[in-house]
Design an enzyme around this catalytic site. Sequence first.
Site, PDB file in Angstrom:
ATOM      1  N   LYS A  55     -63.076  31.517  -9.648  1.00 47.03           N
ATOM      2  CA  LYS A  55     -63.413  30.105  -9.828  1.00 47.03           C
ATOM      3  C   LYS A  55     -63.549  28.781  -8.465  1.00 47.03           C
ATOM      4  CE  LYS A  55     -59.826  27.415 -11.114  1.00 47.03           C
ATOM      5  NZ  LYS A  55     -59.554  26.696 -12.355  1.00 47.03           N
ATOM      6  N   PRO A 101     -49.473  29.128 -14.305  1.00 43.48           N
ATOM      7  CA  PRO A 101     -47.982  30.010 -14.952  1.00 43.48           C
ATOM      8  C   PRO A 101     -48.531  31.386 -16.056  1.00 43.48           C
ATOM      9  CG  PRO A 101     -48.551  28.907 -16.543  1.00 43.48           C
ATOM     10  CD  PRO A 101     -50.066  28.741 -15.918  1.00 43.48           C
TER      11      PRO A 101
HETATM   12  N1  SAM Z   1     -55.437  31.346 -14.289  1.00 47.53           N
HETATM   13  C1  SAM Z   1     -54.206  31.051 -14.056  1.00 47.53           C
HETATM   14  C2  SAM Z   1     -53.282  31.330 -15.718  1.00 47.53           C
HETATM   15  O1  SAM Z   1     -54.068  31.194 -16.775  1.00 47.53           O
HETATM   16  O2  SAM Z   1     -51.771  30.783 -16.540  1.00 47.53           O
HETATM   17  C3  SAM Z   1     -53.999  28.957 -14.256  1.00 47.53           C
HETATM   18  C4  SAM Z   1     -53.724  29.038 -12.074  1.00 47.53           C
HETATM   19  S1  SAM Z   1     -53.886  27.412 -12.210  1.00 47.53           S
HETATM   20  C5  SAM Z   1     -55.733  26.484 -11.793  1.00 47.53           C
HETATM   21  C6  SAM Z   1     -54.077  27.140 -10.530  1.00 47.53           C
HETATM   22  C7  SAM Z   1     -53.451  28.079  -9.392  1.00 47.53           C
HETATM   23  O3  SAM Z   1     -53.180  27.815  -8.354  1.00 47.53           O
HETATM   24  C8  SAM Z   1     -51.687  27.756  -9.434  1.00 47.53           C
HETATM   25  O4  SAM Z   1     -50.536  27.574 -10.141  1.00 47.53           O
HETATM   26  C9  SAM Z   1     -51.958  27.216  -7.857  1.00 47.53           C
HETATM   27  O5  SAM Z   1     -50.025  26.778  -7.223  1.00 47.53           O
HETATM   28  C10 SAM Z   1     -51.861  28.350  -7.534  1.00 47.53           C
HETATM   29  N2  SAM Z   1     -52.520  28.443  -6.084  1.00 47.53           N
HETATM   30  C11 SAM Z   1     -53.787  27.655  -5.242  1.00 47.53           C
HETATM   31  N3  SAM Z   1     -53.242  27.656  -4.078  1.00 47.53           N
HETATM   32  C12 SAM Z   1     -52.541  29.459  -3.490  1.00 47.53           C
HETATM   33  C13 SAM Z   1     -52.829  30.190  -2.910  1.00 47.53           C
HETATM   34  N4  SAM Z   1     -53.217  29.916  -2.095  1.00 47.53           N
HETATM   35  N5  SAM Z   1     -52.173  31.192  -2.748  1.00 47.53           N
HETATM   36  C14 SAM Z   1     -51.185  31.777  -4.157  1.00 47.53           C
HETATM   37  N6  SAM Z   1     -51.940  30.981  -5.064  1.00 47.53           N
HETATM   38  C15 SAM Z   1     -52.242  28.964  -5.222  1.00 47.53           C
END
Ligand code: SAM
Length: 192
Positions: free
Chosen positions: A144, A33
Amino acid sequence: NFRCRSAFKLLEMDDKFRLLQPGFSVVDCGAAPGAWSQVAVQRVNSAGTDPALPRGTVVGIDLLNIPPLDGAHFLSSQDVTDPSMHAKLLELLPNRQAHVILSDMAPNASGFRDMDHEKLITMCLSLIDLAEKVLQPQGSLLCKYWDGILTRTLQEKLSGVFGGVRTLKPQASRKDSAERYFLATMYRKPMK
Ligand code: SAM
């Protein structure tokens, strides 16, 4: 007032390694978010909060919608692993280059540990292609991953194009989770 607890992991790693400096351009992959982007905006001064410091740039990308944030540009509903997104991203970066790529991306966990691990490693490997397009020489990548059998493969691939690669496990990351971060520095752009 961070949007998500994950902010503290980035703050901790950045306090130690000073990755995000005023004036820098940052690409935040998997930004929703938006907590990491909040940290990045503060550290690179992309909202211009301190007029005495250079003003940086933050571009966040996510499959999901990312609520607006002062000092950041967001590419919502975009897949980081899709090369057709790269053109849009380059347009938002000064000189079409970034100093730092951040990735806190994660797939929806299936609960099958090996499968989730492999999916996330594949996503991390795609960041090496992204780096080739947008990362400036000597730039850094913080990503990560979930630890597992392919960790070494990713580490070797990163070592092929970065001068230094270290593994980080911030205190804010739960001890019993497989979550780790690779910090890759001193990017060497491969010769074409
Ligand atoms: N770093 C963020 C924060 O501090 O608000 C939290 C990130 S959350 C752990 C992981 C995010 O990776 C999710 O919102 C997911 O939708 C996104 N995600 C997963 N695969 C993705 C892709 N192929 N391209 C873009 N976003 C991706």
